[in-house]
Structure formats: C-alpha cells, structure tokens
Design an enzyme around this catalytic site. Structure first.
Site, mmCIF file in Angstrom:
data_model
loop_
_atom_site.group_PDB
_atom_site.id
_atom_site.type_symbol
_atom_site.label_atom_id
_atom_site.label_comp_id
_atom_site.label_asym_id
_atom_site.label_seq_id
_atom_site.Cartn_x
_atom_site.Cartn_y
_atom_site.Cartn_z
ATOM 1 N N GLY A 72 -4.055 -113.615 29.752
ATOM 2 C CA GLY A 72 -5.298 -113.946 29.057
ATOM 3 C C GLY A 72 -5.860 -112.747 28.328
ATOM 4 C CB ILE A 121 -12.380 -110.714 31.444
ATOM 5 C CG1 ILE A 121 -13.768 -111.301 31.646
ATOM 6 C CG2 ILE A 121 -12.066 -109.724 32.570
ATOM 7 C CD1 ILE A 121 -13.884 -112.189 32.875
ATOM 8 C CB SER A 145 -14.458 -118.440 40.608
ATOM 9 O OG SER A 145 -15.746 -118.984 40.433
ATOM 10 C CE1 TYR A 195 -12.176 -121.313 36.845
ATOM 11 C CE2 TYR A 195 -14.239 -121.267 38.064
ATOM 12 C CZ TYR A 195 -13.255 -120.615 37.350
ATOM 13 O OH TYR A 195 -13.352 -119.272 37.143
#
Length: 690
Positions: free
Chosen positions: A396, A401, A527, A540
């Site tokens: 990513g 980030i 998370s 998620y």
C-alpha cells in the site's frame, strides 16, 4: 510571444513557468548553469507532463557572470525576439550572509539588466520583495520606494538596492513585483525549502507530541506578518506582466489584511493538533494606552528592537536555535509596514486571482511539511542505526501511510521496497526518494490476487539481497451495519481476501528468505477497532483481528530464528479516504506522518504491540465490564447512522482498496440532529472508527 526566465528551477520560478506554459504562447527560454542542465531536463519533463514539448528552451549561463554569461551568438540570434524577461534568480533567505546577498541580489540584477538590454526585450520584470520597505513604519503603498526607511539586514538592503538598480539603470521598460513571505502551494502544500514560518514547525511538532491540544499557552503580541501562497504569486505575476500600459509600476503581492504573528502560529498549531497561544494583553485590549506612547516604546517595537540586539541574538541561538529557529528569523518575524495593495487588487479584478485565507490551507502546508520536509526521522541516531541499508517491503505504498513511511525509511538511510497496484504512483514516489539522494525499488502487485502475491514473493526473494522488514499496510475498509449486509456477503469475502489472506500469503512466501537470514521484523497495520469493536465495522475489524491472531500464534514459532512481529492498533488516520466526510475535519485524528512515525518506531524498537490510550481503555472495558461496553457501543450505533453509500444510495464507495486502516466514510452530522452528540463521542474516544 516569448519569455526569458532566470531562477526557473527556484520555488517561485517553477510555478511561474508552469503558468506561462498554460496561459501564454511562444517559447520560454530558461537560464541554467551547465552543472544544472540534467536537473533542468527533469523539470522540463514535469512542466510538459512528459510530452517532450520543445516550448521550454534551456539557455546556458550563470547569474554571477556579466550578461549572465550567455553566449553572444545566442544573443545575436534572439535580439528583439524576447517580449518578457522575468528575473527571479536571487536569494530569498533571511539567514544568508552579506556577501552572498550582494552577489546574487545586487550584482545578479545588474547582469540580468545587461542581458535584457542586449536582447532589447519588451519588458524587464523584477521580482523584488516587501523587504525593500525595510523598517518603514506605517502604510507603504505601491508608488512608494525610497522613503528613507531603515534597512536592518543584508537581505533588506540588497532587495532595496536591486530594485533601485532596475528603477535607475534599466534601458528597457520594467515592472516590479514585491511578494510578501511566500509559503507553499495552497492546494498541494508543495514547498522546496525551510523558510519563514516553516522554521517554527519543528517546535510546533514537539508541542503537539508533548502537550495536550486543549492546553492553553500564554503568548505575546509579536505584531503583524504577511503570508501568501506560491500559486497566488505565480498566477498574479503572469496576469500582471501581460496587462497593457503598466510599465514603470510596482505591484504588492501580499495579503490585503495583515496577519497577527500569533494568529499565524495558531493557524499552524491548529493544523498540527498542537496547543494554541492566547495573548492576555494585546494591541486590542491595550491599544488605547499604547497609542499614547512614542512608536519606539510600543510593545511590538520594543520586542523587535530587543530581539535584534547582539546579546539577544546569542541567547536566541542557544535556545530557539537548537530547535532549528535561526535568531535572525525571530528578529524579523513581523513587519512594521502595512503593505497597501489596492493598485494590485484593482489590476487583478475580474481575473479570479486572490489571496486565500491562511486558515483554508494551513493544514495543507503543514501536511506537506510533515510528510516531505520534516527531517526528524533522518536525524535520529537510533533510526539510522536500525534502518540504514535495510530493505523494507511496504505494501500500500502508493499513498497515505505507506507512502509517507517509505519517505521516512529512505530519510533514515533505509531502502523502501514499494508494493501496490498502481505502478505510476509507485514510480513517482521512487523518483522523489532518488531526487533526495535515496534508493528505492518498485514491485507492482495486486495484493488481492494470491497468484500475483506468489510471483511477488519469488521476485523479492531472488532480486533483493535481504528482506529485513515487511510492513503490511495495504487494506480495505468497509463501514456497513449488519442489517444492510444480508445480501452483501461479498463485502466480508473481499475484505478478508486483502486484509487477511493477502497479508499472510505474502508473509508465508517471504518466510523462507527470513529463515535463511535468521532475521526479519514484520509490522502489521492493525486497527484500534480490534480493541474497541465499533459498530458497522464487522467485516473490517474481523479481518484485522484474524491477522492479529495469526501473527500472535506464528510469532512463537519463528522467534527462535530471529523473526519478530509488531501489531499497531492504529487509530483513525486523516487519509484521502476520509476526506469526503467533512465532519472528520473536526475529529481528533492522526496525520499520515504521525501514523508513519508509529511504523518507524515499530521497526526500530520492535515491541509486540503499539496501542493508544483509547484502544487500551476499550480493551479493558470489554474485559472488565462487557455489558456496559456494549451499551456504550450501541449508543454510538444510534448516534452515527448508516451513510447513504451503505444504504445503496449515491455516495462515496465504502470499499476502498489500499492503503489504509482508516474507514473511508462516516456519515455527516444530521441537520438539526446529533452533531453535538457525535462530536462528544469522537472526543471522549479519540481515534475510534465511528
């Protein structure tokens, strides 16, 4: 219509050339030293978007040579063919020494005029500065120049003298532009150096990281300053330069409303999430009394006079200087002049060109600095010791980030290995790193495709000398309540596919390489939702919890071979994915750079977990008082209803592949409804994905 530009690779110059390309016809000749020709070629590719356009033509020369050192044959070929000569090459730095200021600002201007005269240009455009007004007290309009003003520094003096040379010695028509303090682009934040208010940014960052944002700090009234973004300056110059019948005029490229220094600093403190300064005694509350005093005895005048004294400069060097704030900058933070720009505003009327309010773009400037110009990571000895020469695989890595982590890894001497679907964005990040003297690799890959991941692992294992770190950052976030998910089982499948199966497929594929090395550290961007279980994030949070559990089990199996894990339970991060939700602008969030700092810490310190206070509180609440915790979460479920997109109506997609732990969509406050309740929940539980 043709133009000649000096200082085209400089900050203002780059944007001016872009404006000329967009709005004017004809060739643009740009002065360049032989040693900078390759850099100029790179700039030309950027200006022309890689089209290879021949409109930008390099001209070899040197600001320090008579006639700018341009070949006489070239001059002879172009006599009478240059309509506009823009002279931007100069020093725009309060900290530069006297000889440098003289050589660049004064002698360089004289040499530029020699060339303009030889070319018989249509108009010579001199980029001066409001510093030419020196310490003039009162209103300084565009018709004023030689008013007997004190010139307190080499910078002020040479800006005044170079403008005087143009006014008195130019043999061709001329126009002068006096920008105020020029900051980054108001839309992108792009800036190429530390100057002006940017000197204060490291101190603001330290305040943010050390003090709660709600803590009021006592400030002093330091007078007024004046900031303008570079895009305004470039657009205004292009427009004003091509207006008819304005030769022999000066134009003030300033904010028409002076900005109190404290308000300017507070705008950046607010953008950073740092505490702000209050001024119990300022000119408004004490204005009547201070106006009775002689100007030299007024508080702002006394402050400026004191900080410019030699003893004060020594003290400032040993205090603020250690924080990166030069003493010279503190002494010239405010202006004693109020710059009247009525003539400029009238000339720009109808063009749509105006100075935006600082509050509208302060966060953009701060974000660009934090992600691109902040050198804290690279200066830290522990970071360099841990990352220098190490290969860091970052998924990513095309934005958010992941991208900022790559920039910080490179700053510390590491070698980012950039992985994401979008090759073009990865190549742009690689180019940025290489321009800054670093090294990076690009490996495009769709991390939801297990076969593509296998091929990626094979390439990484054979083409890289080592795989020292892996940062699992790519992810998909979906915000949708269960009652709206009965016919959307694919939401759960695709979230698990990328966040869990894709991540562990990558790690399993790289494990043989790490076992061979007998070392390796894996950072999972998990998370805060794993600890707090917020409603509407079942797909998620479940995928992140699965990755946490897998890593915890595998960690005990591989630790004997020197392979370790860190799970970062990341709070809400201000990424492009949450930008459509305007309510989030008021929520306490981390910036991508703050999130990247956590990733750097994970690689350097290698803790098993990195958590936040809110996340730990949530985990404790679920353990000690689960019924109460679920009651609170149900309240949040009622306060934050499903979004239009979640209900299948028009709106932003909830499913956003890479990169991010942050949810892309939270419903905006309902009109006349629960905005205050939403804000209360957001501030009581900062960083939680509501």
């Amino acid at each position: 219509m043709s133009s000649f530009v000096t200082g085209a690779t400089g900050f203002i110059g780059r944007h001016l050339v872009s404006e000329l390309l967009d709005h004017r016809d004809g060739p643009i000749f740009v002065l360049v030293r032989p040693s900078s020709l390759s850099r100029m070629e790179t700039m030309i590719q950027q200006w022309t978007h890689g089209t290879g356009s021949s409109r930008v033509v390099p001209v070899i020369g040197d600001l320090g040579e008579p006639g700018l050192g341009v070949d006489p044959e070239w001059i002879a070929e172009n006599v009478g063919k240059v309509d506009h000569f823009f002279h931007l090459a100069a020093i725009y730095d309060m900290t530069a020494d006297e000889s440098t200021n003289d050589a660049m600002n004064v002698q360089g201007t004289r040499y530029a005029l020699e060339l303009a005269d030889a070319l018989q240009v249509g108009c010579f455009h001199q980029v001066s500065s409001v510093a030419a007004a020196g310490d003039y007290h009162g209103r300084f309009d565009e018709t004023m120049f030689d008013e007997g003003q004190p010139l307190p520094s080499p910078y002020h003096r040479t800006k005044y003298e170079s403008e005087k040379i143009v006014r008195e010695e130019s043999t061709v028509p001329w126009r002068v532009y006096r920008p105020a303090i020029v900051v980054g682009h108001s839309e992108t934040g792009a800036m190429d150096k530390i100057d002006g208010p940017y000197y204060f940014f490291p101190l603001i960052k330290r305040m943010r990281d050390s003090l709660p944002s709600w803590l009021p700090l006592v400030g002093v009234d330091m007078g007024d300053t004046n900031l303008v973004p570079v895009d305004y300056v470039a657009k205004a110059m292009d427009h004003l330069a091509h207006l008819p019948d304005r030769d022999g005029e000066a134009f003030h490229l300033v904010n028409p409303e002076p900005q109190p220094v404290v308000e300017m600093i507070n705008a950046f403190c607010n953008a950073a999430g740092a505490p702000r300064f209050a001024t119990p005694i300022d000119r408004n509350s004490a204005g009547g009394a201070t106006r009775l005093l002689p100007r030299s005895l007024r508080p702002t005048s006394l402050f400026s006079a004191v900080v410019r004294t030699a003893p004060a400069q020594v003290v400032l060097d040993q205090t603020l200087g250690r924080l990166g704030i030069p003493a010279e900058v503190v002494g010239h933070t405010s202006f004693s002049s109020v710059f009247d720009s009525k003539a400029t505003e009238k000339a720009l009327a109808g063009s749509g060109i105006a100075v935006p309010d600082l509050e509208t773009y302060a966060r953009t400037l701060w974000g660009y600095w934090e992600e691109n110009l902040d050198e804290t990571t690279g200066r830290d000895k522990r970071n360099r010791a841990a990352l220098r020469g190490k290969h860091v695989v970052i998924t990513g890595a095309s934005s958010g980030i992941g991208k900022v982590t790559a920039l910080k890894v490179a700053q510390a001497g590491g070698i980012p290995v950039l992985v994401a679907r979008g090759k073009d964005k990865l190549e742009d990040t690689k180019a940025t790193i290489e321009l800054r003297g670093g090294q990076a690799y690009v490996f495009p890959c769709d991390l939801s495709d297990l076969g593509a991941i296998d091929d990626l692992c094979q390439r990484l294992s054979t083409e890289l000398p080592s795989v020292d770190f892996v940062v699992n950052n790519a992810g998909r976030s979906i915000r949708r309540s269960l009652r709206l998910s009965h016919d959307r089982f694919h939401d759960f499948e695709r979230t698990m596919q990328l966040n869990y199966f894709g991540a562990i497929r990558l790690l399993i594929g790289l494990m043989p390489k790490m076992h061979e090395q007998k070392s390796g550290h894996i950072v999972n961007i998990s998370s805060i939702g794993v600890q707090t279980s917020p409603p509407r994030f079942s797909a998620y949070v479940a995928s992140k919890a699965a990755l946490d559990a897998w890593s915890n089990v595998v960690a005990s199996e591989v630790v004997g071979h020197g392979i370790t894990f860190t799970n970062i339970h990341m709070p809400l991060v201000r990424t492009p994915m949450i930008a459509p939700t305007k309510m989030y602008d008021k929520f306490p969030t981390l910036s991508p750079a703050q999130a990247a700092d956590l990733v750097i810490r994970a690689m350097v310190e290698k803790p098993h977990e990195i958590n936040t206070l809110a996340g730990n509180a949530g985990a404790v609440a679920h353990t000690l008082a689960p019924k109460a915790a679920f009651r609170i979460l149900n309240l949040a479920y009622q306060v934050f209803p499903d979004s239009a997109a979640a209900k299948g109506k028009a709106g932003p997609s909830h499913a956003t592949p890479e990169p991010a732990p942050a949810p892309p969509e939270v419903v905006a406050a309902e009109p006349g409804g629960r905005e205050s309740e939403q804000m209360l929940m957001a501030r009581l539980f900062p960083g939680v994905h509501w």
